[in-house]
Design a protein around this motif. Structure first.
Motif, PDB file in Angstrom:
ATOM      1  N   LEU A 479       0.819  -1.206   0.000  1.00 54.81           N
ATOM      2  CA  LEU A 479       0.000   0.000   0.000  1.00 54.81           C
ATOM      3  C   LEU A 479       0.858   1.262   0.000  1.00 54.81           C
ATOM      4  O   LEU A 479       0.470   2.296  -0.554  1.00 54.81           O
ATOM      5  N   LEU A 480       2.039   1.160   0.611  1.00 55.98           N
ATOM      6  CA  LEU A 480       2.904   2.333   0.746  1.00 55.98           C
ATOM      7  C   LEU A 480       3.879   2.491  -0.407  1.00 55.98           C
ATOM      8  O   LEU A 480       4.173   3.615  -0.833  1.00 55.98           O
ATOM      9  N   ASN A 481       4.377   1.360  -0.919  1.00 58.11           N
ATOM     10  CA  ASN A 481       5.548   1.433  -1.800  1.00 58.11           C
ATOM     11  C   ASN A 481       5.322   0.937  -3.215  1.00 58.11           C
ATOM     12  O   ASN A 481       6.289   0.802  -3.961  1.00 58.11           O
ATOM     13  N   HIS A 482       4.087   0.619  -3.614  1.00 64.01           N
ATOM     14  CA  HIS A 482       3.900   0.122  -4.977  1.00 64.01           C
ATOM     15  C   HIS A 482       4.238   1.227  -5.978  1.00 64.01           C
ATOM     16  O   HIS A 482       4.006   2.408  -5.737  1.00 64.01           O
ATOM     17  N   ARG A 483       4.761   0.790  -7.112  1.00 64.77           N
ATOM     18  CA  ARG A 483       5.183   1.735  -8.140  1.00 64.77           C
ATOM     19  C   ARG A 483       4.014   2.039  -9.076  1.00 64.77           C
ATOM     20  O   ARG A 483       3.472   1.148  -9.720  1.00 64.77           O
ATOM     21  N   ALA A 484       3.650   3.307  -9.158  1.00 63.60           N
ATOM     22  CA  ALA A 484       2.479   3.718  -9.931  1.00 63.60           C
ATOM     23  C   ALA A 484       2.636   3.432 -11.411  1.00 63.60           C
ATOM     24  O   ALA A 484       1.646   3.235 -12.129  1.00 63.60           O
ATOM     25  N   GLU A 485       3.888   3.393 -11.907  1.00 60.80           N
ATOM     26  CA  GLU A 485       4.067   3.140 -13.335  1.00 60.80           C
ATOM     27  C   GLU A 485       3.735   1.691 -13.691  1.00 60.80           C
ATOM     28  O   GLU A 485       3.507   1.374 -14.861  1.00 60.80           O
ATOM     29  N   GLU A 486       3.718   0.769 -12.713  1.00 57.04           N
ATOM     30  CA  GLU A 486       3.391  -0.632 -12.970  1.00 57.04           C
ATOM     31  C   GLU A 486       1.896  -0.885 -12.796  1.00 57.04           C
ATOM     32  O   GLU A 486       1.268  -1.521 -13.624  1.00 57.04           O
ATOM     33  N   PHE A 487       1.341  -0.416 -11.699  1.00 55.92           N
ATOM     34  CA  PHE A 487      -0.093  -0.537 -11.479  1.00 55.92           C
ATOM     35  C   PHE A 487      -0.518   0.455 -10.399  1.00 55.92           C
ATOM     36  O   PHE A 487       0.296   0.888  -9.577  1.00 55.92           O
ATOM     37  N   SER A 488      -1.785   0.799 -10.428  1.00 52.29           N
ATOM     38  CA  SER A 488      -2.337   1.734  -9.447  1.00 52.29           C
ATOM     39  C   SER A 488      -3.198   0.960  -8.463  1.00 52.29           C
ATOM     40  O   SER A 488      -4.059   0.167  -8.861  1.00 52.29           O
ATOM     41  N   LEU A 489      -2.975   1.171  -7.178  1.00 54.24           N
ATOM     42  CA  LEU A 489      -3.720   0.485  -6.118  1.00 54.24           C
ATOM     43  C   LEU A 489      -4.354   1.514  -5.193  1.00 54.24           C
ATOM     44  O   LEU A 489      -3.659   2.380  -4.649  1.00 54.24           O
ATOM     45  N   LYS A 490      -5.667   1.423  -5.033  1.00 52.60           N
ATOM     46  CA  LYS A 490      -6.386   2.341  -4.142  1.00 52.60           C
ATOM     47  C   LYS A 490      -7.214   1.550  -3.149  1.00 52.60           C
ATOM     48  O   LYS A 490      -7.928   0.609  -3.505  1.00 52.60           O
ATOM     49  N   LEU A 491      -7.113   1.935  -1.884  1.00 56.54           N
ATOM     50  CA  LEU A 491      -7.831   1.278  -0.786  1.00 56.54           C
ATOM     51  C   LEU A 491      -8.924   2.197  -0.265  1.00 56.54           C
ATOM     52  O   LEU A 491      -8.683   3.380  -0.004  1.00 56.54           O
ATOM     53  N   LYS A 492     -10.131   1.639  -0.113  1.00 52.47           N
ATOM     54  CA  LYS A 492     -11.245   2.356   0.498  1.00 52.47           C
ATOM     55  C   LYS A 492     -11.789   1.512   1.644  1.00 52.47           C
ATOM     56  O   LYS A 492     -12.279   0.400   1.416  1.00 52.47           O
ATOM     57  N   GLY A 626       2.656   9.373   5.536  1.00 51.21           N
ATOM     58  CA  GLY A 626       1.701  10.455   5.318  1.00 51.21           C
ATOM     59  C   GLY A 626       1.330  10.642   3.863  1.00 51.21           C
ATOM     60  O   GLY A 626       0.159  10.578   3.483  1.00 51.21           O
ATOM     61  N   HIS A 627       2.321  10.860   3.013  1.00 52.54           N
ATOM     62  CA  HIS A 627       2.029  11.108   1.598  1.00 52.54           C
ATOM     63  C   HIS A 627       1.539   9.846   0.901  1.00 52.54           C
ATOM     64  O   HIS A 627       0.641   9.891   0.049  1.00 52.54           O
ATOM     65  N   ALA A 628       2.106   8.685   1.275  1.00 54.61           N
ATOM     66  CA  ALA A 628       1.756   7.435   0.594  1.00 54.61           C
ATOM     67  C   ALA A 628       0.312   7.033   0.834  1.00 54.61           C
ATOM     68  O   ALA A 628      -0.312   6.400  -0.011  1.00 54.61           O
ATOM     69  N   LEU A 629      -0.250   7.393   1.988  1.00 50.90           N
ATOM     70  CA  LEU A 629      -1.606   6.979   2.318  1.00 50.90           C
ATOM     71  C   LEU A 629      -2.655   8.027   1.967  1.00 50.90           C
ATOM     72  O   LEU A 629      -3.840   7.823   2.223  1.00 50.90           O
ATOM     73  N   GLU A 630      -2.233   9.141   1.395  1.00 59.53           N
ATOM     74  CA  GLU A 630      -3.188  10.184   1.062  1.00 59.53           C
ATOM     75  C   GLU A 630      -4.196   9.726   0.011  1.00 59.53           C
ATOM     76  O   GLU A 630      -5.353  10.125   0.024  1.00 59.53           O
ATOM     77  N   GLU A 631      -3.762   8.874  -0.916  1.00 63.58           N
ATOM     78  CA  GLU A 631      -4.646   8.425  -1.984  1.00 63.58           C
ATOM     79  C   GLU A 631      -5.653   7.387  -1.504  1.00 63.58           C
ATOM     80  O   GLU A 631      -6.628   7.109  -2.200  1.00 63.58           O
ATOM     81  N   HIS A 632      -5.441   6.809  -0.329  1.00 66.95           N
ATOM     82  CA  HIS A 632      -6.368   5.836   0.236  1.00 66.95           C
ATOM     83  C   HIS A 632      -7.387   6.546   1.127  1.00 66.95           C
ATOM     84  O   HIS A 632      -7.126   7.622   1.652  1.00 66.95           O
ATOM     85  N   GLU A 633      -8.552   5.908   1.332  1.00 67.79           N
ATOM     86  CA  GLU A 633      -9.654   6.562   2.036  1.00 67.79           C
ATOM     87  C   GLU A 633     -10.179   5.681   3.160  1.00 67.79           C
ATOM     88  O   GLU A 633     -10.083   4.447   3.105  1.00 67.79           O
TER      89      GLU A 633
END
Length: 699
Positions: A479-492, A626-633
């Motif tokens: 959740l923290l370190n995945h590379r966005a250029e490979e795949f996008s992961l979002k947690l809700k 902090g920054h890595a989890l901003e995209e998760h909700e």
């Protein structure tokens, strides 16, 4: 290319065998088949194998051959998808077609299969009963008039319908020898087919028994007939015991008993051995061959599972979560590979010497060679005892922890990584239903370097209370370190029974309530090796089949003198049945002994001594998270609006082929299935398409 041609040839061969076996069932109730078959049996009776060899080769062996060839097919079939799957009509038929709280979630393919089976039963009944009514030869010893004779024949033919159900009853619950895997149906999903077929079988068996008793009652012959153990023909007493045993098994398997009194359901289900033996005595050897394929594979599968769970291994460590969940770390052989969402069966003798419980693996064999883990919600008697055992070790002041032996059977899982074929993935988990998704996410992270993976992934996690969020700990690095250029992961995350609470960063970073206890491993030095590979399974089934026909031929030549015509045999039916059952038992034992030899050669890997720690206990600073989890909700005080999720997800991901995986309570599955059902109507290629998959974290 050569491998592709070989797979095509094997697939065509399996289709032909399956079509031939089904054709036998369709032809069997006809007069044409009956006359031809009697002549064929008379000719075969003079051979070394007797008429039994003919019955076995025609009725039983096709299914065994299908299982053997199927294992070879699964061994040769690529596990990883090579390309995206195009949307086809067949793929659309696998999506939910009916969503109902009483019948569950049914696809169009399942409904079609059910309708075809109903048509087969109707055809069998019609063909048999029409021939009976044409002959109109009432039973002389009972002195029945015409309407009484008709009732008697309807009852008899209902027994044949129960026999047809019994032929399929055990195939869905095979584990190591699972024939349904060829269709992509896993054990946990096919259990409901076993329930449907079993209920239908009991219905026809009751009609068969009630009609027969009614006929006897009319002529006041119940006392004379029901205790009769005939030397030849149908043994009535055996049939009554078969029906009584089947009713006990069915009643104790009803949801009201199975969920509240699991032990009663579990122990009474083992009466199937009595049921099968008395069915053999009641139906006779010729009828037994019709149902023999499932029984043969089930008996062999059962012994192979017992061998697989020996010798016992032990629990390396346990993580105790504050939400009454526990994660067990188990040793495994480095060569043991399994697919995500696989299930293992586990027995802990210190809790119960008889009970086996199934759990979905929360780890991936691609990321950990020496251990595997299961995540267990502790709300039942057995799981609560396990939780208390680990908690007692944590609170103990002793530096010496106990050693907990455990028997492991499995893992059993899908033959391929089907979830990698989609453009995007929408995963919905409820409570402990997060378990299979933990292994999927770890597998996706590992496969990202190899190429084909979903580019957009969204995980919706619904929990009752915020402490349950810590179950995501094993995928926190992803959740923290995945590379966005490979795949996008979002947690809700949705917390339904709290209106406010900590932030997601605080919940994932605060692991103070999670305690780990490491157990001693001195009681055993073995790791879990899993089932044998598919080629060895095929060889064991073939070897057992050959041994069966050899033993049966030896019994026939030594005791029954089967050179005489089958129709003129004077031996008691029970004696012939006993030789058949003995041949079956000896053949299965021979197959098991072969499996023991193969197993002994594999038991060279000792328990991994350096794997006592989970290696997942991480605590990151607020600056790192902090920054890595901003995209998760995280949302408090309500359930997710799946209608809104489905409408937004295609725009957020841009994927046209979306895989929807759901694991959790049945109402949640039904809500998501309803939306997939709506989206699957029509086949316009520009329309985002949702493919529904229901997962189970336990059985």
């Amino acid at each position: 290319m050569a491998s592709s041609y070989l797979l095509t040839i094997i697939k065509v061969l399996m289709i032909l065998i399956c079509a031939g076996w089904i054709s036998l069932w369709l032809l069997k109730p006809t007069e044409f088949w009956t006359n031809k078959w009697k002549k064929a049996e008379e000719k075969a009776a003079a051979t070394a194998f007797g008429y039994n060899g003919l019955d076995f080769s025609v009725y039983t062996f096709p299914v065994l051959a299908l299982a053997m060839i199927g294992f070879i097919y699964l061994e040769l079939k690529p596990k990883d998808p090579r390309s995206r799957q195009a949307k086809t009509a067949v793929k659309g038929l696998s999506n939910p077609f009916i969503v109902n709280r009483y019948v569950g979630i049914l696809s169009a393919i399942e409904i079609l299969a059910v309708l075809l089976f109903i048509l087969f039963l109707a055809w069998t009944f019609y063909a048999r009963i029409s021939n009976d009514f044409k002959k109109m030869v009432p039973v002389k010893n009972l002195k029945l008039n015409m309407w009484q004779y008709k009732v008697s024949r309807v009852a008899t033919r209902s027994g044949l319908l129960a026999e047809a159900c019994l032929a399929l009853l055990l195939l869905p619950v095979l584990r190591g020898l699972a024939v349904f895997r060829l269709l992509g149906i896993q054990f946990e999903a096919s259990v409901r087919y076993h329930i449907w077929i079993g209920t239908t079988m009991i219905l026809f068996a009751v009609l068969h028994g009630a009609g027969t008793l009614f006929t006897w009652g009319i002529k006041h012959r119940i006392q004379d007939e029901m205790w009769n153990w005939q030397k030849t023909g149908r043994i009535y007493l055996a049939g009554e015991l078969t029906l009584a045993t089947g009713l006990v098994i069915w009643i104790t398997s009803l949801p009201q008993i199975r969920r509240k009194k699991f032990e009663i359901f579990y122990y009474t289900h083992h009466l199937y051995m009595i049921f099968i033996v008395f069915f053999l005595f009641h139906g006779g050897d010729r009828h037994f061959y019709m149902v023999f394929p499932g029984i043969f594979l089930f008996g062999l599968d059962k012994l192979l599972r017992i061998i697989q769970s020996r010798p016992e291994t032990c629990i390396l460590s346990a993580r105790v979560f504050p939400c009454r969940a526990i994660e067990l770390l188990l040793p495994k052989d480095p060569t043991l590979k399994y697919t995500p969402t696989s299930v293992i069966f586990m027995k802990i003798p210190s809790l119960s010497n008889l009970q086996w419980h199934s759990f979905s693996l929360s780890s991936s064999s691609s990321t950990d060679d020496q251990t595997m883990s299961v995540l267990i919600k502790c709300d039942g008697r057995w799981t609560s005892a396990l939780y208390n055992m680990a908690a007692a070790e944590l609170s103990s002041n002793s530096k010496q922890t106990k050693c907990i032996p455990v028997a492991i059977e499995g893992p059993y899982g899908p033959p391929s990584l089907y979830f990698l074929r989609y453009d995007s993935l929408l995963m919905v988990a409820g409570g402990i239903g997060i378990t299979p998704f933990l292994s999927i996410l770890q597998e996706i992270e590992h496969s990202a370097t190899k190429g084909l993976i979903p580019t957009q992934i969204q995980l919706i996690y619904v929990v009752k209370s915020s402490p349950q969020v810590c179950l995501l700990d094993s995928v926190l690095p992803l959740l923290l370190n995945h590379r966005a250029e490979e795949f996008s992961l979002k947690l809700k995350v949705f917390v339904t029974q709290e209106h406010s609470g900590p932030t997601l960063r605080q919940l994932l970073n605060d692991l103070s309530g999670v305690k780990t206890v490491h157990f001693e491993t001195l009681c055993t030095n073995h790791a879990a090796h899993g089932p044998e590979n598919s080629l060895w399974m095929a060889a064991i089934v073939g070897f057992s089949s050959i041994m069966f026909i050899i033993f049966l031929s030896c019994f026939n030549r030594a005791f029954l003198h089967s050179g005489k015509k089958a129709s003129k045999q004077k031996h008691p039916s029970s004696q012939i049945d006993l030789f058949l059952f003995s041949s079956f038992a000896l053949a299965v034992v021979c197959g098991a002994l072969a499996a023991v030899v193969v197993r002994w050669r594999r038991l060279k890997t000792e328990l991994p001594r350096g794997s006592h720690k989970h290696g997942k206990e991480i605590k990151l600073t607020s600056m790192e998270t902090g920054h890595a989890l901003e995209e998760h909700e995280i949302h408090y005080g309500g359930r997710p609006d799946f209608q809104d999720v489905f409408s937004r997800f295609p725009d957020e991901t841009g994927g046209s082929d979306i895989g929807v995986l759901v694991c959790g309570p049945e109402p949640m599955k039904e809500s998501v299935a309803s939306l997939c059902q709506m989206s699957s109507q029509g086949f316009r290629r520009k329309k985002p398409y949702f493919s529904f998959h229901s997962l189970n974290f336990t059985l």
